[in-house]
Design a protein around this motif. Structure first.
Motif, PDB file in Angstrom:
ATOM      1  N   GLU A   3      -7.930  -5.281   8.970  1.00 57.77           N
ATOM      2  CA  GLU A   3      -7.841  -6.392   8.029  1.00 57.77           C
ATOM      3  C   GLU A   3      -6.558  -7.180   8.308  1.00 57.77           C
ATOM      4  O   GLU A   3      -5.545  -6.617   8.675  1.00 57.77           O
ATOM      5  CB  GLU A   3      -7.798  -5.869   6.591  1.00 57.77           C
ATOM      6  CG  GLU A   3      -9.067  -5.204   6.142  1.00 57.77           C
ATOM      7  CD  GLU A   3     -10.200  -6.185   5.937  1.00 57.77           C
ATOM      8  OE1 GLU A   3      -9.945  -7.315   5.495  1.00 57.77           O
ATOM      9  OE2 GLU A   3     -11.338  -5.802   6.234  1.00 57.77           O
ATOM     10  N   GLN A   5      -3.296  -9.336   7.184  1.00 59.38           N
ATOM     11  CA  GLN A   5      -2.377  -9.431   6.068  1.00 59.38           C
ATOM     12  C   GLN A   5      -1.621 -10.749   6.184  1.00 59.38           C
ATOM     13  O   GLN A   5      -1.311 -11.198   7.283  1.00 59.38           O
ATOM     14  CB  GLN A   5      -1.368  -8.281   6.087  1.00 59.38           C
ATOM     15  CG  GLN A   5      -2.009  -6.940   5.866  1.00 59.38           C
ATOM     16  CD  GLN A   5      -1.006  -5.831   5.990  1.00 59.38           C
ATOM     17  OE1 GLN A   5      -0.062  -5.909   6.746  1.00 59.38           O
ATOM     18  NE2 GLN A   5      -1.222  -4.772   5.249  1.00 59.38           N
ATOM     19  N   LYS A   6      -1.345 -11.331   5.057  1.00 59.94           N
ATOM     20  CA  LYS A   6      -0.562 -12.565   5.019  1.00 59.94           C
ATOM     21  C   LYS A   6       0.819 -12.197   4.491  1.00 59.94           C
ATOM     22  O   LYS A   6       0.935 -11.463   3.511  1.00 59.94           O
ATOM     23  CB  LYS A   6      -1.241 -13.572   4.088  1.00 59.94           C
ATOM     24  CG  LYS A   6      -0.493 -14.863   3.941  1.00 59.94           C
ATOM     25  CD  LYS A   6      -1.253 -15.803   3.022  1.00 59.94           C
ATOM     26  CE  LYS A   6      -0.463 -17.062   2.765  1.00 59.94           C
ATOM     27  NZ  LYS A   6      -1.154 -17.944   1.822  1.00 59.94           N
ATOM     28  N   ILE A  22       0.544 -10.105   1.225  1.00 57.73           N
ATOM     29  CA  ILE A  22      -0.720 -10.329   0.527  1.00 57.73           C
ATOM     30  C   ILE A  22      -1.826  -9.685   1.352  1.00 57.73           C
ATOM     31  O   ILE A  22      -1.823  -9.755   2.576  1.00 57.73           O
ATOM     32  CB  ILE A  22      -0.964 -11.847   0.359  1.00 57.73           C
ATOM     33  CG1 ILE A  22       0.202 -12.461  -0.425  1.00 57.73           C
ATOM     34  CG2 ILE A  22      -2.296 -12.121  -0.340  1.00 57.73           C
ATOM     35  CD1 ILE A  22       0.255 -13.958  -0.393  1.00 57.73           C
ATOM     36  N   ASN A  23      -2.783  -9.069   0.693  1.00 62.11           N
ATOM     37  CA  ASN A  23      -3.896  -8.357   1.338  1.00 62.11           C
ATOM     38  C   ASN A  23      -3.435  -7.102   2.057  1.00 62.11           C
ATOM     39  O   ASN A  23      -3.887  -6.801   3.146  1.00 62.11           O
ATOM     40  CB  ASN A  23      -4.675  -9.253   2.311  1.00 62.11           C
ATOM     41  CG  ASN A  23      -5.394 -10.365   1.607  1.00 62.11           C
ATOM     42  OD1 ASN A  23      -5.791 -10.213   0.462  1.00 62.11           O
ATOM     43  ND2 ASN A  23      -5.561 -11.480   2.274  1.00 62.11           N
ATOM     44  N   GLU A  51      -0.375  -2.262  -6.604  1.00 58.15           N
ATOM     45  CA  GLU A  51      -1.338  -2.196  -5.509  1.00 58.15           C
ATOM     46  C   GLU A  51      -0.831  -1.333  -4.357  1.00 58.15           C
ATOM     47  O   GLU A  51      -1.609  -0.769  -3.610  1.00 58.15           O
ATOM     48  CB  GLU A  51      -1.662  -3.608  -4.994  1.00 58.15           C
ATOM     49  CG  GLU A  51      -2.420  -4.457  -5.978  1.00 58.15           C
ATOM     50  CD  GLU A  51      -1.510  -5.213  -6.947  1.00 58.15           C
ATOM     51  OE1 GLU A  51      -0.301  -4.902  -7.033  1.00 58.15           O
ATOM     52  OE2 GLU A  51      -2.010  -6.112  -7.631  1.00 58.15           O
ATOM     53  N   ALA A  59      -7.360  -3.198  -0.176  1.00 59.56           N
ATOM     54  CA  ALA A  59      -6.453  -4.066   0.572  1.00 59.56           C
ATOM     55  C   ALA A  59      -6.238  -5.389  -0.145  1.00 59.56           C
ATOM     56  O   ALA A  59      -6.498  -6.455   0.381  1.00 59.56           O
ATOM     57  CB  ALA A  59      -7.004  -4.299   1.968  1.00 59.56           C
ATOM     58  N   THR A  60      -5.752  -5.334  -1.391  1.00 59.04           N
ATOM     59  CA  THR A  60      -5.496  -6.558  -2.133  1.00 59.04           C
ATOM     60  C   THR A  60      -4.094  -6.584  -2.720  1.00 59.04           C
ATOM     61  O   THR A  60      -3.785  -7.408  -3.548  1.00 59.04           O
ATOM     62  CB  THR A  60      -6.506  -6.727  -3.288  1.00 59.04           C
ATOM     63  OG1 THR A  60      -6.371  -5.603  -4.159  1.00 59.04           O
ATOM     64  CG2 THR A  60      -7.915  -6.830  -2.771  1.00 59.04           C
ATOM     65  N   THR A  62       0.245  -6.547  -3.090  1.00 58.99           N
ATOM     66  CA  THR A  62       1.358  -7.371  -2.660  1.00 58.99           C
ATOM     67  C   THR A  62       2.637  -6.559  -2.745  1.00 58.99           C
ATOM     68  O   THR A  62       2.721  -5.559  -3.443  1.00 58.99           O
ATOM     69  CB  THR A  62       1.507  -8.637  -3.527  1.00 58.99           C
ATOM     70  OG1 THR A  62       1.747  -8.230  -4.873  1.00 58.99           O
ATOM     71  CG2 THR A  62       0.307  -9.514  -3.446  1.00 58.99           C
TER      72      THR A  62
END
Length: 70
Positions: A3, A5-6, A22-23, A51, A59-60, A62
């Motif tokens: 996935e 990530q940002k 993020i993510n 999270e 995967a959400t 931060t």
């Protein structure tokens, strides 16, 4: 497949850098940012959001950190 990530960086008027992942969740947040943190400077403070503790299956998340420039 991994996935994406940002990572968001905000630089305040005082030069303080705030980093937000993020993510991401769990150690993937800290792993994603460790390299750039070393280049930017010393981590002044760290806030791990709920999270972070949910594990890799969600995967959400931060993460926010404040960095002090070298």
């Amino acid at each position: 497949m991994a996935e994406y990530q940002k990572i968001e960086y905000r630089i305040g008027k005082d030069g303080k850098i705030t980093e937000t992942v993020i993510n991401g969740s769990g150690v993937s947040c800290t792993n994603a940012t460790s390299g750039i943190e070393g280049a930017l400077g010393e981590v002044e403070s760290q806030e791990l959001l709920p999270e972070y503790y949910e594990g890799e299956e969600n995967a959400t998340g931060t993460e926010q950190q404040s960095l002090k420039q070298k």
